[in-house]
Every structure is written in structure tokens, then in C-alpha cells.
Write a protein that holds these residues in place. Sequence first.
Motif, PDB file in Angstrom:
ATOM      1  N   SER A 169       0.840  -1.191   0.000  1.00 26.44           N
ATOM      2  CA  SER A 169       0.000   0.000   0.000  1.00 26.44           C
ATOM      3  C   SER A 169       0.881   1.249   0.000  1.00 26.44           C
ATOM      4  CB  SER A 169      -0.938   0.001   1.217  1.00 26.44           C
ATOM      5  OG  SER A 169      -1.942  -0.984   1.073  1.00 26.44           O
ATOM      6  N   SER A 170       0.251   2.404  -0.178  1.00 29.75           N
ATOM      7  CA  SER A 170       1.001   3.654  -0.318  1.00 29.75           C
ATOM      8  C   SER A 170       1.795   4.005   0.934  1.00 29.75           C
ATOM      9  CB  SER A 170       0.040   4.812  -0.609  1.00 29.75           C
ATOM     10  OG  SER A 170      -0.560   4.675  -1.857  1.00 29.75           O
ATOM     11  N   SER A 171       2.983   4.537   0.714  1.00 29.43           N
ATOM     12  CA  SER A 171       3.721   5.198   1.777  1.00 29.43           C
ATOM     13  C   SER A 171       3.266   6.648   1.832  1.00 29.43           C
ATOM     14  CB  SER A 171       5.227   5.139   1.512  1.00 29.43           C
ATOM     15  OG  SER A 171       5.693   3.808   1.545  1.00 29.43           O
ATOM     16  N   ILE A 172       3.070   7.162   3.034  1.00 30.37           N
ATOM     17  CA  ILE A 172       2.598   8.525   3.201  1.00 30.37           C
ATOM     18  C   ILE A 172       3.799   9.468   3.188  1.00 30.37           C
ATOM     19  CG2 ILE A 172       1.255  10.074   4.670  1.00 30.37           C
ATOM     20  CD1 ILE A 172      -0.285   7.704   3.349  1.00 30.37           C
ATOM     21  N   GLY A 173       3.642  10.605   2.546  1.00 24.98           N
ATOM     22  CA  GLY A 173       4.780  11.482   2.282  1.00 24.98           C
ATOM     23  C   GLY A 173       5.231  12.352   3.440  1.00 24.98           C
ATOM     24  N   THR A 174       4.482  12.423   4.533  1.00 22.99           N
ATOM     25  CA  THR A 174       4.887  13.273   5.645  1.00 22.99           C
ATOM     26  C   THR A 174       6.096  12.685   6.372  1.00 22.99           C
ATOM     27  OG1 THR A 174       3.295  12.151   7.074  1.00 22.99           O
ATOM     28  CG2 THR A 174       2.570  14.183   6.014  1.00 22.99           C
ATOM     29  N   PRO A 175       6.956  13.530   6.939  1.00 21.26           N
ATOM     30  CA  PRO A 175       8.130  13.005   7.654  1.00 21.26           C
ATOM     31  C   PRO A 175       7.703  12.188   8.865  1.00 21.26           C
ATOM     32  CG  PRO A 175       8.361  15.358   7.196  1.00 21.26           C
ATOM     33  CD  PRO A 175       6.943  14.998   6.901  1.00 21.26           C
ATOM     34  N   PRO A 176       8.451  11.138   9.198  1.00 22.06           N
ATOM     35  CA  PRO A 176       8.132  10.383  10.409  1.00 22.06           C
ATOM     36  C   PRO A 176       8.505  11.193  11.644  1.00 22.06           C
ATOM     37  CG  PRO A 176      10.177   9.594   9.473  1.00 22.06           C
ATOM     38  CD  PRO A 176       9.628  10.588   8.496  1.00 22.06           C
ATOM     39  N   PRO A 177       7.874  10.917  12.789  1.00 24.11           N
ATOM     40  CA  PRO A 177       8.243  11.625  14.012  1.00 24.11           C
ATOM     41  C   PRO A 177       9.647  11.219  14.455  1.00 24.11           C
ATOM     42  CG  PRO A 177       6.789   9.801  14.514  1.00 24.11           C
ATOM     43  CD  PRO A 177       6.837   9.904  13.016  1.00 24.11           C
ATOM     44  N   GLY A 178      10.364  12.150  15.076  1.00 28.21           N
ATOM     45  CA  GLY A 178      11.686  11.841  15.603  1.00 28.21           C
ATOM     46  C   GLY A 178      11.598  10.958  16.838  1.00 28.21           C
ATOM     47  N   ARG A 179      12.740  10.462  17.265  1.00 28.62           N
ATOM     48  CA  ARG A 179      12.788   9.561  18.410  1.00 28.62           C
ATOM     49  C   ARG A 179      12.206  10.199  19.675  1.00 28.62           C
ATOM     50  NH1 ARG A 179      16.207   5.245  19.080  1.00 28.62           N
ATOM     51  NH2 ARG A 179      15.981   5.134  16.817  1.00 28.62           N
ATOM     52  N   LEU A 180      12.513  11.488  19.910  1.00 23.21           N
ATOM     53  CA  LEU A 180      12.019  12.154  21.117  1.00 23.21           C
ATOM     54  C   LEU A 180      10.493  12.260  21.085  1.00 23.21           C
ATOM     55  CD1 LEU A 180      12.625  13.573  23.768  1.00 23.21           C
ATOM     56  CD2 LEU A 180      12.890  15.720  22.495  1.00 23.21           C
ATOM     57  N   ARG A 181       9.940  12.622  19.937  1.00 23.24           N
ATOM     58  CA  ARG A 181       8.473  12.696  19.823  1.00 23.24           C
ATOM     59  C   ARG A 181       7.836  11.343  20.107  1.00 23.24           C
ATOM     60  NH1 ARG A 181       5.649  16.911  17.840  1.00 23.24           N
ATOM     61  NH2 ARG A 181       6.760  18.650  16.885  1.00 23.24           N
ATOM     62  N   GLN A 182       8.465  10.272  19.613  1.00 25.01           N
ATOM     63  CA  GLN A 182       7.917   8.945  19.867  1.00 25.01           C
ATOM     64  C   GLN A 182       7.953   8.615  21.348  1.00 25.01           C
ATOM     65  OE1 GLN A 182       8.957   5.682  17.070  1.00 25.01           O
ATOM     66  NE2 GLN A 182      10.239   7.202  16.061  1.00 25.01           N
ATOM     67  N   LEU A 183       9.070   8.910  22.013  1.00 23.23           N
ATOM     68  CA  LEU A 183       9.206   8.588  23.430  1.00 23.23           C
ATOM     69  C   LEU A 183       8.215   9.389  24.278  1.00 23.23           C
ATOM     70  CD1 LEU A 183      13.100   8.386  23.749  1.00 23.23           C
ATOM     71  CD2 LEU A 183      11.472   6.486  23.843  1.00 23.23           C
ATOM     72  N   LEU A 184       7.950  10.645  23.871  1.00 26.07           N
ATOM     73  CA  LEU A 184       7.041  11.508  24.625  1.00 26.07           C
ATOM     74  C   LEU A 184       5.594  11.367  24.167  1.00 26.07           C
ATOM     75  CD1 LEU A 184       9.202  14.778  24.795  1.00 26.07           C
ATOM     76  CD2 LEU A 184       8.894  13.044  26.576  1.00 26.07           C
ATOM     77  N   ALA A 185       5.362  10.534  23.139  1.00 28.01           N
ATOM     78  CA  ALA A 185       4.010  10.330  22.582  1.00 28.01           C
ATOM     79  C   ALA A 185       3.422  11.644  22.100  1.00 28.01           C
ATOM     80  CB  ALA A 185       3.103   9.659  23.597  1.00 28.01           C
ATOM     81  N   ARG A 186       4.259  12.448  21.426  1.00 27.81           N
ATOM     82  CA  ARG A 186       3.806  13.728  20.883  1.00 27.81           C
ATOM     83  C   ARG A 186       3.906  13.690  19.363  1.00 27.81           C
ATOM     84  NH1 ARG A 186       6.851  17.995  25.015  1.00 27.81           N
ATOM     85  NH2 ARG A 186       5.639  17.425  26.888  1.00 27.81           N
ATOM     86  N   PRO A 187       2.807  13.428  18.679  1.00 28.12           N
ATOM     87  CA  PRO A 187       2.849  13.314  17.220  1.00 28.12           C
ATOM     88  C   PRO A 187       3.098  14.658  16.547  1.00 28.12           C
ATOM     89  CG  PRO A 187       0.586  13.242  17.999  1.00 28.12           C
ATOM     90  CD  PRO A 187       1.455  13.191  19.221  1.00 28.12           C
ATOM     91  N   ARG A 188       3.628  14.600  15.351  1.00 26.97           N
ATOM     92  CA  ARG A 188       3.796  15.816  14.556  1.00 26.97           C
ATOM     93  C   ARG A 188       2.415  16.387  14.222  1.00 26.97           C
ATOM     94  NH1 ARG A 188       8.124  16.859  11.251  1.00 26.97           N
ATOM     95  NH2 ARG A 188       6.635  17.391   9.629  1.00 26.97           N
ATOM     96  N   PRO A 189       2.330  17.717  13.977  1.00 26.63           N
ATOM     97  CA  PRO A 189       1.034  18.321  13.635  1.00 26.63           C
ATOM     98  C   PRO A 189       0.411  17.749  12.357  1.00 26.63           C
ATOM     99  CG  PRO A 189       2.633  20.010  14.234  1.00 26.63           C
ATOM    100  CD  PRO A 189       3.393  18.722  14.126  1.00 26.63           C
ATOM    101  N   ASP A 190       1.253  17.227  11.459  1.00 25.66           N
ATOM    102  CA  ASP A 190       0.734  16.696  10.195  1.00 25.66           C
ATOM    103  C   ASP A 190       0.517  15.182  10.242  1.00 25.66           C
ATOM    104  OD1 ASP A 190       3.395  16.005  10.332  1.00 25.66           O
ATOM    105  OD2 ASP A 190       3.963  16.844   8.384  1.00 25.66           O
ATOM    106  N   ALA A 191       0.520  14.591  11.438  1.00 22.07           N
ATOM    107  CA  ALA A 191       0.360  13.146  11.563  1.00 22.07           C
ATOM    108  C   ALA A 191      -1.067  12.722  11.206  1.00 22.07           C
ATOM    109  CB  ALA A 191       0.680  12.699  12.984  1.00 22.07           C
TER     110      ALA A 191
END
Length: 311
Positions: free
Chosen positions: A72-94
Motif C-alpha cells: 500500500s502507499s507510503s505517506i509522504g509526511t516526515p516520520p516523528p523523531g525519536r524524542l516525539r515517539q518517546l514523549l508520545a507527541r505526534p507531529r502536527p501533520d500526523a
Amino acid sequence: MTAPAPDEDRFVDLPAGPRLCHRVSGPDDGVPLLLIAGLGIDLTSWPQRMVDGFADRGFRVVRFDNRDVGRSSSIGTPPPGRLRQLLARPRPDAYDLADMAADTHGLLEHLGIDRVHLVGMSMGGMIAQTLAARHPDRVASLTSIFSTTGHRRVGQPARSTLVRMAKRPARTVEESVQRHLALLGHIGSPTFLPDDDLERAWAIGLWERGGGLRSRAGVPRQISAIHASGDRTAELRRITAPTLVVHGSVDRMVHPTGGRATVAAIPGSRHVEITGMGHHLAPGVVDQLVDLTTDLARSTGAPLDPAGAPR
């Protein structure tokens, strides 16, 4: 144009979403049943024994690759960085689980399925829950397997699991296979053992179907979708479909409290906690899961036609 053979990869370009790869198995006039896979795994993650078991019981079985995995399609938005993942804070464009549920709804529309029996595992269970809450008229029954509600106090991975998941992504197919086998040894079960040969072959296929290194950003984006969706407990109370919640007693990926919270949130749902089961569809539990889901589907009343409409 020749029609696709059963179990052959098919594709649909959704009007407002990604391109989805899917497969259809079982009798053409079977009762529609949709399988939704979990985090970072594709449609082949459903054991063939399970797919065949449902088909043998008269289901028309549909499974698909979620966005950002498999073919299936890969989505073009950047993946969240490691710190965002650890803090459970998604990017605004997630994107979030509602977007993934909308993908699923779009696939049902494409296939002409009015109502369907839903089976989702792990993140796939979350997607299935969301679809059942937002489109109750489309869901004949819901089976949620080792999933959770999104509440931060339930269903959390063990710290030992998080440490293993925090490693840098694999760079070669062999490294990916070894990572899979090692993680499975941790989140699986000593009671219900995996078939190592099947697991190795599956992990190689997952790497190849996902394009190897190309797919590495998909898992962080899917994790972000879970984080972006937050606590869905209130939404789960809107589910009206007959629901079965299945969990393993030794699950280190989604703690059993996730299953208990899910059944507490969904009115009238039934809870089955399988002693000794981990976070894996091992050969020793597949037949039981097929039987449980089939019993639930048959308990819903009138049989459905191939489009999922009551006969």
C-alpha cells in the motif's frame, strides 16, 4: 481484462486516501469478513491456516495492507523523531486511527460490501474499533484481538519490550529477520510456540513486499497515528455491534489491562483471556480464534449475502 485469482494482490486507489493492496479468499458468495493487521505488519501476517479456516467456514475473507506498510502507499509526511515517539507527541501533520479507519471504509465501498464482520489485531483492533464506532451500520460483529483503548494507564508495553523496539531500524533483510525472531521470542509465548521456519519465511516476505529500507518510516508514522488518537474510551462506548475482546494473559506488547479496559468500554461485549497466549497468532491458538469469531458471527442472527446485506 482477466479477473484476479483468489489470494492475488489487488489494488484500489481511494478517492481521498492512499492506494491500498488487498487480497480476497474464500467463496464468492461467502459472508464478508475483514481482517485488519497490526503495527508495521502486512496482510500476510494473518496465518494462512487462519485465512483458510475462515474460508472453510463459509466466509469471504478480505485482508489488506494498511497505509505505510506492504504494497500500500507510503505517506509522504516526515516520520516523528525519536524524542516525539518517546514523549508520545505526534507531529502536527500526523494521520490518526480515524484516517486509517476511513481507508478501511473506502476499501469496503470499493468492494461493494455493505456490512462486514471485522477482526483486528493489536493496532488493527484499534482501527476496527474506530470503524465500528463511527460506522455502526457497516459492522455486523467486531473481534478485537490483543488491542486496547488508548488510555495511557492500560495496555502499555513492558519496559523490556520498549527497549527492544527502540533499536535503530534493520538495514538488511537478514538483520530484519533476526530482529523479528528475537522480538517474537520476547512477546510470544512458551505455551503456544511459533513455527520458526514459517516466521523466517514471513519476515523475508515482509521485507520484500515493503521494499526493504523504503518502509522504515512507516512504523514511526503508524505509532504516531496511535498517539494522535489519544484515549478512545468514550468513542468505544458508541459501538453497537456484538463484540468479542480476546487477549493473552502473558502479552508483553499490549498488557492484558488493555483488553480488560476495552471490554469495560464496549457495551455488552464479551471478554476471553487466553491463558499463556502472548502477542502472537501462534499455531496453537489459531483454531480457537477462528472458532470464537465464527461463533460470534453466527450469533448475530440473519445470514448475510455476499455484499453483507441481510438476506
